[in-house]
Design a protein around this motif. Structure first.
Motif, short mmCIF file in Angstrom:
data_model
loop_
_atom_site.label_atom_id
_atom_site.label_comp_id
_atom_site.label_asym_id
_atom_site.label_seq_id
_atom_site.Cartn_x
_atom_site.Cartn_y
_atom_site.Cartn_z
N LEU A 75 1.03 -1.20 -0.43
CA LEU A 75 0.48 -0.28 -0.14
C LEU A 75 1.00 1.17 0.07
CD1 LEU A 75 -2.43 -1.49 2.18
CD2 LEU A 75 -3.22 -1.18 0.24
N ASP A 76 2.02 1.11 0.59
CA ASP A 76 2.98 2.54 0.39
C ASP A 76 4.12 2.15 -0.17
OD1 ASP A 76 2.64 1.80 3.79
OD2 ASP A 76 1.70 3.38 2.39
N SER A 77 4.75 3.05 -0.94
CA SER A 77 5.66 3.29 -1.84
C SER A 77 6.65 3.52 -2.15
CB SER A 77 5.17 3.50 -3.19
OG SER A 77 4.76 5.67 -3.34
N GLN A 78 6.74 4.21 -0.37
CA GLN A 78 7.45 5.25 0.79
C GLN A 78 7.31 6.03 1.98
OE1 GLN A 78 10.57 7.17 -1.29
NE2 GLN A 78 9.84 6.69 -3.18
N VAL A 79 7.83 4.74 2.73
CA VAL A 79 7.49 5.12 4.09
C VAL A 79 9.21 5.87 4.62
CG1 VAL A 79 7.33 4.36 6.18
CG2 VAL A 79 6.68 3.41 4.13
N PRO A 80 9.18 7.53 4.94
CA PRO A 80 10.19 7.64 6.19
C PRO A 80 9.75 7.91 7.06
CG PRO A 80 8.86 9.35 5.05
CD PRO A 80 7.75 7.84 4.31
N VAL A 81 10.68 7.46 7.96
CA VAL A 81 10.59 7.06 8.97
C VAL A 81 11.48 7.32 10.42
CG1 VAL A 81 11.68 5.47 10.00
CG2 VAL A 81 9.56 5.44 11.47
N PHE A 82 11.78 8.64 11.62
CA PHE A 82 13.27 8.47 12.66
C PHE A 82 13.51 7.40 12.43
CE2 PHE A 82 13.29 13.08 11.77
CZ PHE A 82 12.13 13.21 10.81
N GLU A 83 15.15 7.53 12.76
CA GLU A 83 16.21 6.82 13.92
C GLU A 83 15.43 6.10 14.89
OE1 GLU A 83 19.45 6.85 13.63
OE2 GLU A 83 20.27 4.71 13.51
N ALA A 101 12.74 5.23 15.42
CA ALA A 101 11.07 4.68 15.49
C ALA A 101 10.59 3.42 15.68
CB ALA A 101 10.30 6.34 15.06
N PRO A 102 9.12 3.09 14.99
CA PRO A 102 8.86 1.91 15.25
C PRO A 102 8.17 2.40 13.57
CG PRO A 102 7.45 2.57 16.15
CD PRO A 102 8.33 3.88 16.88
N VAL A 103 8.27 0.98 13.15
CA VAL A 103 7.96 1.04 11.78
C VAL A 103 7.25 0.38 11.14
CG1 VAL A 103 9.53 -0.19 10.36
CG2 VAL A 103 8.58 1.33 9.11
N GLU A 104 5.78 0.11 10.57
CA GLU A 104 5.05 -0.99 9.51
C GLU A 104 5.01 -0.74 8.68
OE1 GLU A 104 1.33 -2.84 11.26
OE2 GLU A 104 0.67 -1.31 9.99
N LEU A 105 5.28 -2.17 7.59
CA LEU A 105 4.65 -1.87 6.20
C LEU A 105 3.96 -2.90 5.61
CD1 LEU A 105 8.60 -1.98 5.18
CD2 LEU A 105 7.51 0.36 5.12
N ARG A 106 3.28 -2.26 5.03
CA ARG A 106 1.86 -2.68 5.14
C ARG A 106 1.42 -3.48 3.16
NH1 ARG A 106 -2.97 1.41 5.40
NH2 ARG A 106 -1.12 2.80 3.75
N CYS A 107 1.35 -5.23 3.53
CA CYS A 107 0.97 -6.45 2.05
C CYS A 107 -0.27 -6.61 2.42
CB CYS A 107 2.15 -7.01 2.32
SG CYS A 107 1.93 -8.11 1.19
N ASN A 108 -0.91 -7.34 1.69
CA ASN A 108 -2.08 -8.03 1.35
C ASN A 108 -2.23 -7.86 0.40
OD1 ASN A 108 -3.00 -5.42 3.05
ND2 ASN A 108 -4.65 -6.71 3.21
N TYR A 109 -2.98 -9.40 0.46
CA TYR A 109 -2.88 -10.06 -1.43
C TYR A 109 -3.92 -10.78 -0.72
CZ TYR A 109 -3.40 -14.06 2.34
OH TYR A 109 -3.97 -15.08 3.46
N SER A 110 -3.95 -11.73 -2.30
CA SER A 110 -5.11 -12.21 -2.96
C SER A 110 -5.05 -13.37 -3.80
CB SER A 110 -6.45 -11.59 -3.72
OG SER A 110 -5.03 -11.15 -5.19
N SER A 111 -5.44 -14.54 -3.02
CA SER A 111 -5.56 -15.60 -4.28
C SER A 111 -6.95 -16.02 -3.36
CB SER A 111 -4.18 -16.27 -3.15
OG SER A 111 -4.27 -17.87 -3.33
N SER A 112 -7.08 -17.38 -4.91
CA SER A 112 -8.15 -18.28 -4.05
C SER A 112 -7.76 -19.72 -3.45
CB SER A 112 -9.06 -19.12 -5.27
OG SER A 112 -7.86 -19.25 -6.31
N VAL A 113 -6.27 -19.99 -3.48
CA VAL A 113 -5.24 -21.35 -2.25
C VAL A 113 -4.61 -21.14 -1.34
CG1 VAL A 113 -5.87 -22.69 -4.70
CG2 VAL A 113 -3.89 -21.67 -4.24
N SER A 114 -4.56 -21.34 -0.51
CA SER A 114 -4.05 -21.42 0.83
C SER A 114 -2.37 -20.74 0.00
CB SER A 114 -3.36 -22.19 1.76
OG SER A 114 -3.05 -23.26 1.13
N VAL A 115 -1.61 -19.96 0.66
CA VAL A 115 -0.84 -19.49 0.38
C VAL A 115 0.84 -19.66 1.11
CG1 VAL A 115 -1.72 -17.94 -1.18
CG2 VAL A 115 -1.40 -16.79 1.54
N TYR A 116 1.62 -19.45 0.31
CA TYR A 116 2.78 -18.95 1.68
C TYR A 116 3.09 -17.91 1.20
CZ TYR A 116 4.00 -24.73 1.56
OH TYR A 116 3.94 -25.58 2.41
N LEU A 117 3.82 -16.83 2.20
CA LEU A 117 3.87 -15.28 2.17
C LEU A 117 5.85 -15.40 2.45
CD1 LEU A 117 1.03 -14.76 3.95
CD2 LEU A 117 1.31 -13.88 1.50
#
Lengths: 114, 115
Positions: free
Chosen positions: A7-15, A17-33
């Motif tokens: 969802l985010d192409s760029q994430v700036p954060v100060f040293e 600090a905590p960070v979260e990089l977001r990822c969503n997927y779509s699949s009709s079957v079970s997956v490995y990530l």
């Protein structure tokens, strides 16, 4: 077919600090990530992976990710970042079956500021 | 452990020239892949080889050819380079069988500029 959205192409954060990089997927079957990291002018290396079992996965360099099946998400987190964490991060999904082709997201550039 | 080795690491070509990117892996993997990476577009699959003797097109095969020379080596050829092929190219390999989770092992990349 499967797809991955970072969802985010760029994430700036100060040293430190905590960070979260977001990822969503779509699949009709079970997956490995997977999460891969690419430091400047280098190849991709595996940060962590979810195959089965505990939904909280710990990786290298203090990163962790949580698999949430109901929200089809696999967000990457770190409680305190360092300058050396500046890199591009790619989320990827692998479907079931003998082929198990890997599909990548478009990447998130994490920049840690002093 | 060498893993996946790509050569050359850097190359500058003129439009219309040809060249071959070489890739070799020493992990006894069956499957090998060629990706290109462009800003804002992530990695896009060019060609792959599920096993020795087979090759298949990926998402962006036009303008490229591949050869699976043996189990270790998988080369990517640009017959007539175009500026749109300026990119960073990555070779990768993967296990087969029960150990196959989809995880890819990458080389360090080959940076190609076409003028």
């Amino acid at each position: 077919a499967q797809s991955v959205t970072q969802l985010d192409s760029q994430v700036p954060v100060f040293e430190e600090a905590p960070v979260e990089l977001r990822c969503n997927y779509s699949s009709s079957v079970s997956v490995y990530l997977f999460w891969y990291v690419q430091y400047p002018n280098q190849g991709l290396q595996l940060l962590l992976k979810y195959l089965s079992g505990s939904t909280l996965v710990k990786g290298i360099n203090g990163f962790e990710a949580e698999f949430n099946k109901s929200q089809t998400s696999f967000h990457l987190r770190k409680p305190s970042v360092h300058i050396s964490d500046t890199a591009e991060y790619f989320c990827a999904v692998s479907g079931s079956g003998s082929a198990r082709q890997l599909t990548f997201g478009s990447g998130t550039q994490l920049t840690v500021l002093p | 452990n060498a893993g996946v080795t790509q050569t050359p690491k850097f190359q500058v070509l003129k439009t219309g020239q040809s060249m071959t990117l070489q890739c070799a892996q020493d992990m006894n993997h069956n499957s090998m892949y060629w990706y290109r990476q462009d800003p804002g577009m992530g990695l896009r699959l060019i060609y792959y080889s599920a096993s020795e003797g087979t090759t298949d097109k990926g998402e962006v095969p036009n303008g490229y050819n591949v050869s699976r020379l043996n189990k270790r080596e998988f080369s990517l050829r640009l017959e007539s380079a175009a500026p749109s092929q300026t990119s960073v190219y990555f070779c990768a390999s993967r296990r087969q069988g029960e150990l196959n989770t989809g995880e890819l092992f990458f080389g360090e990349g080959s940076r190609l500029t076409v003028l």
